[in-house]
Design an enzyme around this catalytic site. Structure first.
Site, PDB file in Angstrom:
ATOM      1  N   PHE A  31      -3.463  21.579  30.936  1.00 15.70           N
ATOM      2  CA  PHE A  31      -2.074  21.669  31.402  1.00 15.70           C
ATOM      3  C   PHE A  31      -1.954  22.211  32.825  1.00 15.70           C
ATOM      4  O   PHE A  31      -0.955  22.857  33.166  1.00 15.70           O
ATOM      5  CB  PHE A  31      -1.239  22.525  30.438  1.00 15.70           C
ATOM      6  CG  PHE A  31      -1.547  22.256  28.990  1.00 15.70           C
ATOM      7  CD1 PHE A  31      -1.558  20.953  28.498  1.00 15.70           C
ATOM      8  CD2 PHE A  31      -1.855  23.282  28.120  1.00 15.70           C
ATOM      9  CE1 PHE A  31      -1.867  20.687  27.168  1.00 15.70           C
ATOM     10  CE2 PHE A  31      -2.165  23.032  26.789  1.00 15.70           C
ATOM     11  CZ  PHE A  31      -2.175  21.729  26.314  1.00 15.70           C
ATOM     12  N   CYS A  32      -2.955  21.951  33.657  1.00 19.44           N
ATOM     13  CA  CYS A  32      -2.979  22.460  35.037  1.00 19.44           C
ATOM     14  C   CYS A  32      -2.685  23.963  35.076  1.00 19.44           C
ATOM     15  O   CYS A  32      -1.974  24.463  35.947  1.00 19.44           O
ATOM     16  CB  CYS A  32      -1.996  21.675  35.919  1.00 19.44           C
ATOM     17  SG  CYS A  32      -2.573  20.009  36.276  1.00 19.44           S
ATOM     18  N   ALA A  33      -3.254  24.648  34.101  1.00 20.30           N
ATOM     19  CA  ALA A  33      -3.194  26.115  34.043  1.00 20.30           C
ATOM     20  C   ALA A  33      -4.536  26.583  33.474  1.00 20.30           C
ATOM     21  O   ALA A  33      -4.597  27.291  32.471  1.00 20.30           O
ATOM     22  CB  ALA A  33      -2.023  26.571  33.169  1.00 20.30           C
ATOM     23  N   CYS A  47      -7.519  18.624  34.489  1.00 21.34           N
ATOM     24  CA  CYS A  47      -6.171  18.718  33.943  1.00 21.34           C
ATOM     25  C   CYS A  47      -6.035  17.863  32.701  1.00 21.34           C
ATOM     26  O   CYS A  47      -5.272  18.176  31.796  1.00 21.34           O
ATOM     27  CB  CYS A  47      -5.138  18.292  34.993  1.00 21.34           C
ATOM     28  SG  CYS A  47      -4.823  19.571  36.219  1.00 21.34           S
TER      29      CYS A  47
END
Length: 453
Positions: free
Chosen positions: A375-377, A395
């Protein structure tokens, strides 16, 4: 608010009308089903109201700030009125500037370019990459993930107390996590920042579509969000807040619109006088339709009433969490625990399943669209999964075959346009997949898990 209270609110609040609500998709097992869009945290479907407003304006489209014709003047008024509408939606201060950008990522990169020299930046590892990465040219302190809201404030206070109190400093924090949906103590973090002479920017990409956001009440210095998460089409974002750093910085982009006056010097060079208004950072032909769509979405949410929207969303959150709690193999990811207030974003893993395989089966066999991956985290998801936060990842889904262990998760997210049936189908599908397994065979292709054909 209790689930019963939210349920009573839900009976008088139907989902808002969104594009794609009647789209059907094929199932790999045969037949078709109405698509259940449960990936709002990535991009929410556009409100029908927003699409209708844009379609009504489209024949009157004209250049902005540069034309003497009627359509140009109409478009200019519409563009600037949109700026006022969004500022009102955010409850901005009278002297704040509101800049239209392309996205939250663009907004925070703009602010990063406007930082004063020697500015210290403080950011938690829990941030989405849009707010974690833009500060590469500054001196950045990355703070460990807190496990309670109080710990978040205490961690920030300690970090700020150790800095040189005479230099500029900026704190960047999310309003609602794009991984866990948990609300962060923004008001308390802003108070801590200001007590130590720092400023604060709020990444409201996941907060603004779900809860009212007031710049004044939260006492933040800037706020950034994206239109495509606020039920508007892609391509527009907002950075709103204090004007001084933006006014003193070089334009984010050099070009027409940002310049007030350009003259040739005797030595053959060029002198430029830049605007001091928001136009300073809006060079080129602006995305008028995007700005108008964001303003339309702001109006639609305000008119629908956030009290009602929040109550209904809490009802849906309760249904999803209760359903997942009935499946022992499901582990919901959380920083702050079960009692934390949250928006409609829930991430989880399923024991014995590759997350990409599970998400692919939800799509192919049930017509349910969720998200799988990091989740791009990346640092946050790695921390929540108990793996090394420094482990490399993408991602999207890593190349792990169905059945293999994967260091990623599944995310279900929903909002004002989600009908009960979608979350009920999702909960039922999770239970069926865990108990009976997938009906189809899947393989890995270009890093994605897809049905084998």
């Amino acid at each position: 608010m209790s689930v019963s209270t939210a349920a009573s609110a839900q009976t008088v609040c139907a989902p808002l009308s969104v594009l794609g609500r009647d789209v059907t998709v094929p199932l790999v097992t045969g037949g078709e089903v109405t698509y259940a869009a449960l990936d709002y945290a990535a991009s929410a479907p556009a409100l029908q109201r927003v699409w209708d407003d844009v379609a009504a304006y489209a024949p009157y489209y004209g250049s902005v700030h540069r034309g003497a014709g009627y359509l140009s003047q109409l478009s200019t008024d519409l563009f600037e009125n949109a700026r006022g509408t969004v500022a009102e939606f955010l409850d901005c201060r009278a002297d704040d500037q509101l800049v239209f950008t392309r996205s939250t990522t663009d907004s925070l990169n703009l602010l990063a370019r406007a930082l004063p020299a020697d500015c210290r930046v403080f950011v938690f590892e829990t941030e989405h990459h849009a707010s974690l990465l833009p500060w590469q040219d500054a001196h950045v302190s990355y703070l460990d993930a807190p496990r309670t809201p109080r710990q978040a404030v205490e961690t920030l206070e300690r970090a700020l107390a150790e800095r040189d109190p005479h230099g500029p400093a900026l704190v960047c924090v999310t309003g609602a996590s794009n991984v866990t949906g948990e609300l962060w103590p923004v008001r308390e973090l802003a108070a801590a920042a200001h007590a130590h002479g720092a400023r604060i920017v709020l990444d409201a990409a996941q907060l603004a579509p779900h809860h009212p956001v007031s710049v004044r009440d939260l006492d933040v210095d800037w706020i950034a969000f994206s239109g495509h998460k606020l039920y508007a089409p892609f391509g527009a974002g907002v950075l709103a807040g204090r004007a001084d750093w933006l006014r003193e910085a070089d334009p984010y982009l050099a070009g027409g619109g940002a310049s007030r006056k350009v003259t040739r010097r005797e030595d053959g060079g060029v002198d430029v006088e830049w605007h001091e208004s928001a136009a300073r950072h809006e060079a080129g032909s602006p995305n008028v339709i995007g700005a108008y769509a964001v303003a339309s979405a702001c109006k639609a949410l305000t008119e629908a009433g956030f009290d009602t929207l929040v109550a209904r969303e809490r009802y849906l959150i309760g249904k999803v969490r209760a359903g997942l709690a009935e499946v022992p193999q499901v582990k919901v990811l959380s920083l702050f625990g079960d009692d934390a207030d949250r928006v409609g974003v829930i991430s989880f893993v399923v024991e014995g399943w590759n997350s990409s395989h599970f998400a692919a089966a939800l799509s192919a066999e049930y017509g349910i669209g969720v998200r799988d991956g990091l989740f791009c985290a990346h640092p946050l998801v790695r921390t929540l999964l108990g793996s090394d936060p420094q482990t490399q990842g993408e991602c999207g889904a890593p190349e792990a075959a169905p059945g293999e262990k994967s260091l990623n998760a599944i995310r279900v997210s929903f909002g004002a346009g989600t009908p009960d049936e979608h979350v009920e189908r999702f909960v039922g599908a999770v239970k069926e997949l865990v108990s009976a397994g997938a009906k189809w065979t899947y393989r890995t292709e270009d890093g994605r898990c897809v049905p084998a054909v």
